[in-house]
Design a protein around this motif. Structure first.
Motif, PDB file in Angstrom:
ATOM      1  N   GLU A 137       0.838  -1.213   0.000  1.00 35.18           N
ATOM      2  CA  GLU A 137       0.000   0.000   0.000  1.00 35.18           C
ATOM      3  C   GLU A 137       0.866   1.254   0.000  1.00 35.18           C
ATOM      4  O   GLU A 137       0.561   2.232  -0.702  1.00 35.18           O
ATOM      5  CB  GLU A 137      -0.927  -0.017   1.215  1.00 35.18           C
ATOM      6  CG  GLU A 137      -1.882   1.164   1.288  1.00 35.18           C
ATOM      7  CD  GLU A 137      -2.915   1.174   0.173  1.00 35.18           C
ATOM      8  OE1 GLU A 137      -3.617   2.198   0.033  1.00 35.18           O
ATOM      9  OE2 GLU A 137      -3.025   0.167  -0.551  1.00 35.18           O
TER      10      GLU A 137
ATOM     11  N   SER B 158       2.150   1.615  -3.433  1.00 35.80           N
ATOM     12  CA  SER B 158       1.065   2.019  -4.319  1.00 35.80           C
ATOM     13  C   SER B 158       0.760   3.503  -4.168  1.00 35.80           C
ATOM     14  O   SER B 158       0.543   4.214  -5.162  1.00 35.80           O
ATOM     15  CB  SER B 158      -0.185   1.186  -4.019  1.00 35.80           C
ATOM     16  OG  SER B 158      -1.271   1.604  -4.810  1.00 35.80           O
ATOM     17  N   ILE B 159       0.756   3.984  -2.917  1.00 32.84           N
ATOM     18  CA  ILE B 159       0.503   5.417  -2.671  1.00 32.84           C
ATOM     19  C   ILE B 159       1.616   6.258  -3.290  1.00 32.84           C
ATOM     20  O   ILE B 159       1.364   7.265  -3.965  1.00 32.84           O
ATOM     21  CB  ILE B 159       0.378   5.692  -1.159  1.00 32.84           C
ATOM     22  CG1 ILE B 159      -0.898   5.034  -0.616  1.00 32.84           C
ATOM     23  CG2 ILE B 159       0.359   7.194  -0.884  1.00 32.84           C
ATOM     24  CD1 ILE B 159      -1.023   5.090   0.903  1.00 32.84           C
TER      25      ILE B 159
ATOM     26  N   ASP C 287       3.608   5.405  -5.713  1.00 33.33           N
ATOM     27  CA  ASP C 287       3.524   5.319  -7.180  1.00 33.33           C
ATOM     28  C   ASP C 287       2.411   6.207  -7.723  1.00 33.33           C
ATOM     29  O   ASP C 287       2.582   6.867  -8.757  1.00 33.33           O
ATOM     30  CB  ASP C 287       3.272   3.867  -7.615  1.00 33.33           C
ATOM     31  CG  ASP C 287       4.494   2.985  -7.419  1.00 33.33           C
ATOM     32  OD1 ASP C 287       5.594   3.545  -7.216  1.00 33.33           O
ATOM     33  OD2 ASP C 287       4.346   1.741  -7.465  1.00 33.33           O
ATOM     34  N   GLU C 288       1.264   6.219  -7.037  1.00 29.76           N
ATOM     35  CA  GLU C 288       0.161   7.063  -7.506  1.00 29.76           C
ATOM     36  C   GLU C 288       0.547   8.534  -7.447  1.00 29.76           C
ATOM     37  O   GLU C 288       0.252   9.304  -8.371  1.00 29.76           O
ATOM     38  CB  GLU C 288      -1.100   6.813  -6.672  1.00 29.76           C
ATOM     39  CG  GLU C 288      -2.284   7.634  -7.172  1.00 29.76           C
ATOM     40  CD  GLU C 288      -3.556   7.429  -6.352  1.00 29.76           C
ATOM     41  OE1 GLU C 288      -4.534   8.155  -6.598  1.00 29.76           O
ATOM     42  OE2 GLU C 288      -3.564   6.539  -5.471  1.00 29.76           O
TER      43      GLU C 288
ATOM     44  N   THR D 275       3.121   9.075 -10.292  1.00 26.80           N
ATOM     45  CA  THR D 275       2.485   8.995 -11.611  1.00 26.80           C
ATOM     46  C   THR D 275       1.578  10.195 -11.856  1.00 26.80           C
ATOM     47  O   THR D 275       1.578  10.770 -12.951  1.00 26.80           O
ATOM     48  CB  THR D 275       1.659   7.694 -11.719  1.00 26.80           C
ATOM     49  OG1 THR D 275       2.530   6.570 -11.518  1.00 26.80           O
ATOM     50  CG2 THR D 275       1.008   7.581 -13.085  1.00 26.80           C
ATOM     51  N   THR D 276       0.816  10.567 -10.842  1.00 28.62           N
ATOM     52  CA  THR D 276      -0.098  11.706 -10.994  1.00 28.62           C
ATOM     53  C   THR D 276       0.673  12.999 -11.220  1.00 28.62           C
ATOM     54  O   THR D 276       0.329  13.794 -12.108  1.00 28.62           O
ATOM     55  CB  THR D 276      -0.993  11.847  -9.753  1.00 28.62           C
ATOM     56  OG1 THR D 276      -1.699  10.619  -9.530  1.00 28.62           O
ATOM     57  CG2 THR D 276      -1.992  12.978  -9.931  1.00 28.62           C
TER      58      THR D 276
ATOM     59  N   LYS E 151       2.130  12.953 -14.742  1.00 34.07           N
ATOM     60  CA  LYS E 151       1.118  13.173 -15.782  1.00 34.07           C
ATOM     61  C   LYS E 151       0.669  14.629 -15.802  1.00 34.07           C
ATOM     62  O   LYS E 151       0.529  15.237 -16.869  1.00 34.07           O
ATOM     63  CB  LYS E 151      -0.081  12.258 -15.546  1.00 34.07           C
ATOM     64  CG  LYS E 151      -1.126  12.344 -16.653  1.00 34.07           C
ATOM     65  CD  LYS E 151      -2.283  11.404 -16.412  1.00 34.07           C
ATOM     66  CE  LYS E 151      -3.280  11.464 -17.571  1.00 34.07           C
ATOM     67  NZ  LYS E 151      -3.773  12.840 -17.810  1.00 34.07           N
TER      68      LYS E 151
ATOM     69  N   THR F  94      -0.047  15.580  -3.530  1.00 29.52           N
ATOM     70  CA  THR F  94       0.406  14.640  -2.500  1.00 29.52           C
ATOM     71  C   THR F  94      -0.559  14.619  -1.328  1.00 29.52           C
ATOM     72  O   THR F  94      -0.940  13.549  -0.811  1.00 29.52           O
ATOM     73  CB  THR F  94       1.813  15.025  -2.012  1.00 29.52           C
ATOM     74  OG1 THR F  94       2.711  15.042  -3.131  1.00 29.52           O
ATOM     75  CG2 THR F  94       2.324  14.037  -0.979  1.00 29.52           C
TER      76      THR F  94
ATOM     77  N   ILE G 181      -3.956  12.837  -2.291  1.00 27.71           N
ATOM     78  CA  ILE G 181      -3.844  11.372  -2.356  1.00 27.71           C
ATOM     79  C   ILE G 181      -3.650  10.796  -0.960  1.00 27.71           C
ATOM     80  O   ILE G 181      -4.243   9.763  -0.600  1.00 27.71           O
ATOM     81  CB  ILE G 181      -2.691  10.967  -3.302  1.00 27.71           C
ATOM     82  CG1 ILE G 181      -3.033  11.380  -4.738  1.00 27.71           C
ATOM     83  CG2 ILE G 181      -2.423   9.466  -3.226  1.00 27.71           C
ATOM     84  CD1 ILE G 181      -1.908  11.171  -5.725  1.00 27.71           C
TER      85      ILE G 181
ATOM     86  N   ARG H 274      -6.011   8.066   0.950  1.00 29.61           N
ATOM     87  CA  ARG H 274      -5.546   6.689   1.091  1.00 29.61           C
ATOM     88  C   ARG H 274      -4.827   6.387   2.407  1.00 29.61           C
ATOM     89  O   ARG H 274      -4.724   5.219   2.787  1.00 29.61           O
ATOM     90  CB  ARG H 274      -4.601   6.354  -0.081  1.00 29.61           C
ATOM     91  CG  ARG H 274      -5.301   6.440  -1.441  1.00 29.61           C
ATOM     92  CD  ARG H 274      -4.446   5.887  -2.550  1.00 29.61           C
ATOM     93  NE  ARG H 274      -4.111   4.478  -2.348  1.00 29.61           N
ATOM     94  CZ  ARG H 274      -3.420   3.750  -3.219  1.00 29.61           C
ATOM     95  NH1 ARG H 274      -3.003   4.307  -4.352  1.00 29.61           N
ATOM     96  NH2 ARG H 274      -3.137   2.482  -2.960  1.00 29.61           N
TER      97      ARG H 274
END
Length: 375
Positions: free
Chosen positions: A47, A50-51, A53-54, A57-58, A61, A289, A292, A296
């Motif tokens: 997790e 994943s956080i 990475d999100e 990635t966000t 992008k 940051t 998200i 999460r």
């Protein structure tokens, strides 16, 4: 004390078995909870990744979206500037051509007069019109490098190429169909004959034109020289115009102003892009940051809290297991032996006593060991 215990009945073994079962249950609980703890640790690590990475990635992008937006505007700016530049170049070429035509007007008029003069001269002396052409002067009246080059090329083609071509065609169409003839001899004869004919034609033209009308051809040569001089002067004017980098005379200010405006627009877009990226790095990234994390992190914190509670439960269960192990060691293992303080062996001892093979603990142990030895 130990001797009295050995004289104990079945209840002693049953009590020992129950205590061992309790200890084993503690051990099983500890193992189960540690497995859950490992699984939970992996889930927490997954997790967290994943956080992260999100977030990465966000941010990447969104940064690319900003860059693409401004890059598209810059591309559009460059396309419009190129279009204006092409129009400017086209208009400059048109006005350079107009300037060239204006500056060579007198030369063109002179060329027209010289052509009329050449035609009049040739008609006066009843000379063929080709006597006023470039090729004629190259063949019979060459004076400059270009004409001598053309003369040499003409001689190579006329006195080499044409005889060779005629010989080749005659050989293919006629000689190759004949038998018992000397092909090489006839080829040489045909080539020589063709060459002689061409030379006769050349000297006939030379005799009928230049030799017979020397004064007229001398005048024609003078006219031709004037035409060549006009052409050289026109080329010099064209070269001078092309080398002239002063565009002010072509009235291109409107195009220059548009290009300057487009350059200023490109600079403004570039600065906006830098400012947008700066603002993104300093402000937006932290907002992304935070958004998200707020979405999460509660679930992640809940897993971490569950893990902490599990660690406390494991510690408590390990304490119970340790206390139970000490109890068994002091109360039973010291008498029965550590090897007998196992649920399966204690069950065997209970079974021996229930079957009437022994009445006391010591007798049951003796029977058990005897059975074990016999196996």
């Amino acid at each position: 004390m130990a001797e009295n215990i050995f004289n104990e009945k079945q209840d002693y073994i049953v009590a020992a078995r129950d205590e061992v079962i309790k200890r084993d249950e503690y051990a099983a609980n500890i193992d189960r909870m540690k497995q859950q703890q490992k699984k939970l640790s992996r889930s927490i690590a997954s997790e967290e990744k994943s956080i992260a990475d999100e977030i990465a990635t966000t941010i990447k992008k969104r940064r690319q979206d900003i860059q693409s937006t401004y890059d598209d505007r810059l591309d559009d700016n460059r396309a419009r500037k190129k279009k204006v530049a092409n129009k400017r170049d086209k208009k400059k070429e048109e006005r350079m051509d107009k300037r060239y035509h204006e500056e060579t007007k007198s030369l063109r008029e002179s060329d027209k007069d010289l052509k009329v003069e050449m035609q009049t001269l040739l008609r006066k002396y009843k000379l063929p019109s080709f006597c006023g052409k470039k090729l004629y002067f190259a063949l019979f009246y060459a004076r400059n490098v270009r004409e001598f080059g053309l003369k040499l090329l003409s001689f190579i083609i006329g006195f080499g190429g044409i005889p060779g071509l005629v010989t080749f065609l005659v050989k293919k169409l006629v000689l190759d169909t004949k038998k018992d003839i000397n092909v090489a001899f006839w080829c040489a004869l045909i080539a020589a004959g063709t060459l002689i004919v061409l030379l006769l034609i050349y000297f006939a033209i030379y005799s009928k034109t230049k030799l017979k009308h020397m004064d007229a051809m001398t005048q024609a040569r003078s006219i031709r020289d004037k035409m060549i001089a006009n052409k050289k002067q026109a080329n010099a004017i064209r070269h001078s115009i092309n080398k002239d980098h002063d565009d002010s005379q072509y009235n291109l200010d409107a195009y220059d102003e548009k290009m300057d405006n487009l350059d200023a627009e490109a600079d403004a877009i570039g600065k906006e892009k830098q400012e947008a990226l700066r603002s993104f790095e300093e402000e937006t990234t932290s907002m992304i940051t935070e958004e998200i994390n707020n979405r999460r992190l509660p679930a992640l914190e809940a897993m971490k809290e569950e893990k902490a509670n599990m660690e406390n439960e494991i510690a408590a269960e390990e304490k119970r297991f340790s206390d139970q192990t000490l109890l068994i060691a002091n109360k039973y293992a010291a008498i029965l032996g550590e090897d007998l303080c196992r649920q399966d062996k204690l069950e065997d001892l209970i079974a021996i006593m229930q079957e009437g093979q022994a009445d006391t603990v010591s007798e049951a142990i003796a029977v058990y060991k005897g059975q074990k030895a016999s196996r």
